[in-house]
Motif scaffolding. Structure first.
Motif, mmCIF file in Angstrom:
data_model
loop_
_atom_site.group_PDB
_atom_site.id
_atom_site.type_symbol
_atom_site.label_atom_id
_atom_site.label_comp_id
_atom_site.label_asym_id
_atom_site.label_seq_id
_atom_site.Cartn_x
_atom_site.Cartn_y
_atom_site.Cartn_z
ATOM 1 N N ILE A 72 -10.469 0.295 -19.277
ATOM 2 C CA ILE A 72 -10.104 0.733 -17.933
ATOM 3 C C ILE A 72 -8.607 1.032 -17.924
ATOM 4 O O ILE A 72 -7.831 0.439 -18.673
ATOM 5 C CB ILE A 72 -10.463 -0.311 -16.843
ATOM 6 N N TRP A 73 -8.207 1.983 -17.080
ATOM 7 C CA TRP A 73 -6.812 2.360 -16.927
ATOM 8 C C TRP A 73 -6.485 2.222 -15.452
ATOM 9 O O TRP A 73 -7.273 2.615 -14.587
ATOM 10 C CB TRP A 73 -6.591 3.807 -17.360
ATOM 11 N N PHE A 74 -5.313 1.688 -15.176
ATOM 12 C CA PHE A 74 -4.935 1.494 -13.771
ATOM 13 C C PHE A 74 -3.434 1.313 -13.636
ATOM 14 O O PHE A 74 -2.721 1.046 -14.605
ATOM 15 C CB PHE A 74 -5.678 0.302 -13.156
ATOM 16 N N SER A 75 -2.986 1.483 -12.412
ATOM 17 C CA SER A 75 -1.601 1.215 -12.040
ATOM 18 C C SER A 75 -1.600 -0.043 -11.195
ATOM 19 O O SER A 75 -2.594 -0.334 -10.508
ATOM 20 C CB SER A 75 -1.029 2.356 -11.198
ATOM 21 N N TYR A 76 -0.505 -0.798 -11.235
ATOM 22 C CA TYR A 76 -0.410 -1.984 -10.390
ATOM 23 C C TYR A 76 1.024 -2.176 -9.912
ATOM 24 O O TYR A 76 1.979 -1.688 -10.520
ATOM 25 C CB TYR A 76 -0.901 -3.243 -11.114
ATOM 26 N N ALA A 77 1.134 -2.871 -8.814
ATOM 27 C CA ALA A 77 2.434 -3.307 -8.283
ATOM 28 C C ALA A 77 2.274 -4.782 -7.940
ATOM 29 O O ALA A 77 1.397 -5.147 -7.156
ATOM 30 C CB ALA A 77 2.820 -2.502 -7.056
ATOM 31 N N ALA A 78 3.091 -5.611 -8.580
ATOM 32 C CA ALA A 78 3.052 -7.058 -8.332
ATOM 33 C C ALA A 78 4.314 -7.436 -7.565
ATOM 34 O O ALA A 78 5.426 -7.128 -8.005
ATOM 35 C CB ALA A 78 2.978 -7.821 -9.652
ATOM 36 N N TYR A 79 4.130 -8.074 -6.438
ATOM 37 C CA TYR A 79 5.241 -8.477 -5.574
ATOM 38 C C TYR A 79 5.472 -9.969 -5.708
ATOM 39 O O TYR A 79 4.544 -10.755 -5.546
ATOM 40 C CB TYR A 79 4.926 -8.121 -4.112
ATOM 41 N N VAL B 82 -1.296 -5.219 -6.077
ATOM 42 C CA VAL B 82 -2.065 -4.068 -5.630
ATOM 43 C C VAL B 82 -2.424 -3.261 -6.867
ATOM 44 O O VAL B 82 -1.556 -2.963 -7.697
ATOM 45 C CB VAL B 82 -1.248 -3.205 -4.644
ATOM 46 N N VAL B 83 -3.709 -2.928 -7.021
ATOM 47 C CA VAL B 83 -4.167 -2.167 -8.186
ATOM 48 C C VAL B 83 -4.800 -0.851 -7.732
ATOM 49 O O VAL B 83 -5.363 -0.758 -6.642
ATOM 50 C CB VAL B 83 -5.178 -2.971 -9.037
ATOM 51 N N SER B 84 -4.691 0.146 -8.601
ATOM 52 C CA SER B 84 -5.287 1.447 -8.320
ATOM 53 C C SER B 84 -5.853 1.995 -9.618
ATOM 54 O O SER B 84 -5.131 2.149 -10.610
ATOM 55 C CB SER B 84 -4.221 2.400 -7.768
ATOM 56 N N ALA C 8 6.108 -2.788 -11.165
ATOM 57 C CA ALA C 8 5.066 -1.772 -11.080
ATOM 58 C C ALA C 8 4.895 -1.162 -12.462
ATOM 59 O O ALA C 8 5.880 -0.943 -13.173
ATOM 60 C CB ALA C 8 5.450 -0.696 -10.067
ATOM 61 N N ALA C 9 3.652 -0.927 -12.853
ATOM 62 C CA ALA C 9 3.391 -0.373 -14.180
ATOM 63 C C ALA C 9 2.019 0.269 -14.218
ATOM 64 O O ALA C 9 1.201 0.084 -13.313
ATOM 65 C CB ALA C 9 3.477 -1.478 -15.233
ATOM 66 N N ALA D 205 0.837 -1.204 0.000
ATOM 67 C CA ALA D 205 0.000 0.000 0.000
ATOM 68 C C ALA D 205 0.873 1.255 0.000
ATOM 69 O O ALA D 205 0.601 2.220 -0.719
ATOM 70 C CB ALA D 205 -0.939 0.000 1.200
ATOM 71 N N LEU D 206 1.945 1.251 0.780
ATOM 72 C CA LEU D 206 2.853 2.390 0.800
ATOM 73 C C LEU D 206 3.550 2.558 -0.543
ATOM 74 O O LEU D 206 3.748 3.670 -1.022
ATOM 75 C CB LEU D 206 3.887 2.231 1.916
ATOM 76 N N ALA D 207 3.924 1.447 -1.166
ATOM 77 C CA ALA D 207 4.588 1.512 -2.468
ATOM 78 C C ALA D 207 3.656 2.112 -3.516
ATOM 79 O O ALA D 207 4.066 2.945 -4.322
ATOM 80 C CB ALA D 207 5.060 0.128 -2.894
#
Length: 175
Positions: free
Chosen positions: A111-118, A68-70, A41-42, A8-10
């Motif tokens: 849809i448009w979004f940002s994501y971070a995959a760990y 995490v998606v936004s 992240a992209a 979430a912080l990332a």
């Protein structure tokens, strides 16, 4: 700090950086697993299916432990909620679902979004287990000896006839 909190912080840091803000890093040493987990992240877009879902490709090289998606909404009337689909993570893809509200999917829309995959555990090719080998006891180099039992020759049974007396009823002793 747990993985989800770090994620979430990332994402929050990515959002601030994407908006042109400045992200300050602390001066303390790194805290977390060693070696550090891989992260991708992209920002991306896709067109949803009739259920409001689409598949996103990633290059993490492992099944993500967390994604995490936004949502990034381009217009004031295009707001949607975005979540990852449980159980959809693979070593190359994951799925997201866009919803206008709890019951209405954003079907057939971009849809448009940002994501971070760990990263999670690296993907390995399953191997076929080899069956256990059974060891046979070594063969003895000596051969067992035969014990021969003595054989008994049967003694022939002979019948002896009693001497016959001479005719005439004599004793046979000197007449």
């Amino acid at each position: 700090m747990r993985t989800r909190e770090r994620a979430a912080l990332a994402v929050a840091g990515l959002a601030v950086a994407a908006a042109g803000g400045t992200v300050f890093a602390g001066t303390s040493g790194a805290i977390g697993p060693s070696p550090a987990p891989s992260v991708q992240a992209a920002e991306t877009s896709c067109v949803t299916d009739s259920a409001g879902m689409c598949t996103v490709q990633h290059a993490l090289g492992a099944v993500p432990a967390v994604v995490v998606v936004s949502a990034n909404t381009p217009g004031q009337f295009n707001a949607y909620m975005l979540n990852t689909v449980q159980g959809s993570y693979t070593a190359t893809t994951f799925q997201v679902r866009a919803m206008f509200n709890q019951t209405t999917p954003k079907a057939g829309g971009a849809i448009w979004f940002s994501y971070a995959a760990y990263g999670g555990a690296p993907v390995t090719t399953p191997t076929t287990p080899t069956p256990p080998t059974t060891q046979t006891p070594p063969k003895s180099s000596t051969t067992p000896t035969k014990t021969t039992l003595p054989t008994t020759t049967p003694v022939p049974t002979t019948t002896t006839e009693a001497p016959t007396s001479p005719p005439g009823g004599g004793s046979g002793l000197g007449s």
